[in-house]
Design a protein around this motif. Structure first.
Motif, PDB file in Angstrom:
ATOM      1  N   UNK A   1       0.613  -1.325   0.249  1.00  0.00           N
ATOM      2  CA  UNK A   1       0.079  -0.338   0.139  1.00  0.00           C
ATOM      3  C   UNK A   1       0.796   1.522   0.302  1.00  0.00           C
ATOM      4  N   UNK A   2       1.736   1.514   0.869  1.00  0.00           N
ATOM      5  CA  UNK A   2       2.970   2.299   0.767  1.00  0.00           C
ATOM      6  C   UNK A   2       3.330   2.766  -0.403  1.00  0.00           C
ATOM      7  N   UNK A   3       4.009   1.360  -1.370  1.00  0.00           N
ATOM      8  CA  UNK A   3       4.387   1.736  -2.220  1.00  0.00           C
ATOM      9  C   UNK A   3       3.385   2.099  -3.359  1.00  0.00           C
ATOM     10  N   UNK A   4       2.627   2.302  -3.695  1.00  0.00           N
ATOM     11  CA  UNK A   4       2.252   2.439  -4.840  1.00  0.00           C
ATOM     12  C   UNK A   4       1.211   3.826  -4.471  1.00  0.00           C
ATOM     13  N   UNK A   5       1.402   4.225  -2.966  1.00  0.00           N
ATOM     14  CA  UNK A   5       0.303   5.619  -2.692  1.00  0.00           C
ATOM     15  C   UNK A   5       1.951   6.601  -2.598  1.00  0.00           C
ATOM     16  N   UNK A   6       2.668   6.125  -2.690  1.00  0.00           N
ATOM     17  CA  UNK A   6       4.594   7.184  -2.986  1.00  0.00           C
ATOM     18  C   UNK A   6       5.187   6.858  -4.500  1.00  0.00           C
TER      19      UNK A   6
END
Length: 136
Positions: free
Chosen positions: A46-51
């Motif tokens: 989730x953090x990867x896609x957000x960033x």
């Protein structure tokens, strides 16, 4: 009282021409792969896609591959980085803002001079020119 471990993500994002996406932040020198911290209640993916969305208007067109988990002892004695590789598509050019001064796709043999040594080491890991190190 004890402090917990911090966790971040970084991503080697490649377009359909094999170019890598890099960003230059407003608050730290050099060109970096997009990434950031994993927030409380958020998974690494989730953090990867957000960033990648926030830093480059990027969306994944492949399943992100977890390459390695690195210990980032330059930041603290408890910081770790999940390093992913994926193919992406940019939905719109990324305009400069308070966090990102510049961004773009670059051929691997034509990286900006100010590309950080950590970014260059991770690209060497990916290419097989160097074995993965456990330290960012």
């Amino acid at each position: 009282m004890r402090r917990g471990m911090t966790l971040g993500v970084r991503a080697a994002c490649f377009d359909d021409q094999g170019r890598i996406f890099l960003v230059r932040h407003t608050y730290v020198s050099g060109w970096h792969m997009p990434g950031g911290g994993v927030e409380r209640g958020e998974t690494g993916l989730q953090a990867l896609h957000k960033e990648i969305r926030e830093e480059g208007n990027l969306v994944a067109v492949s399943v992100p591959e977890l390459v390695h988990v690195y210990f980032n002892n330059r930041t603290s004695d408890r910081d770790h980085v999940l390093f992913y590789r994926l193919n992406v598509r940019q939905t719109a050019l990324k305009a400069a803002d308070r966090e990102i001064a510049e961004s773009g796709f670059f051929q691997l043999d034509a990286l900006p001079n100010e590309t950080t040594s950590a970014t260059r080491r991770r690209l060497a890991d990916l290419s097989g020119h160097a074995p993965p190190d456990d330290y960012w």
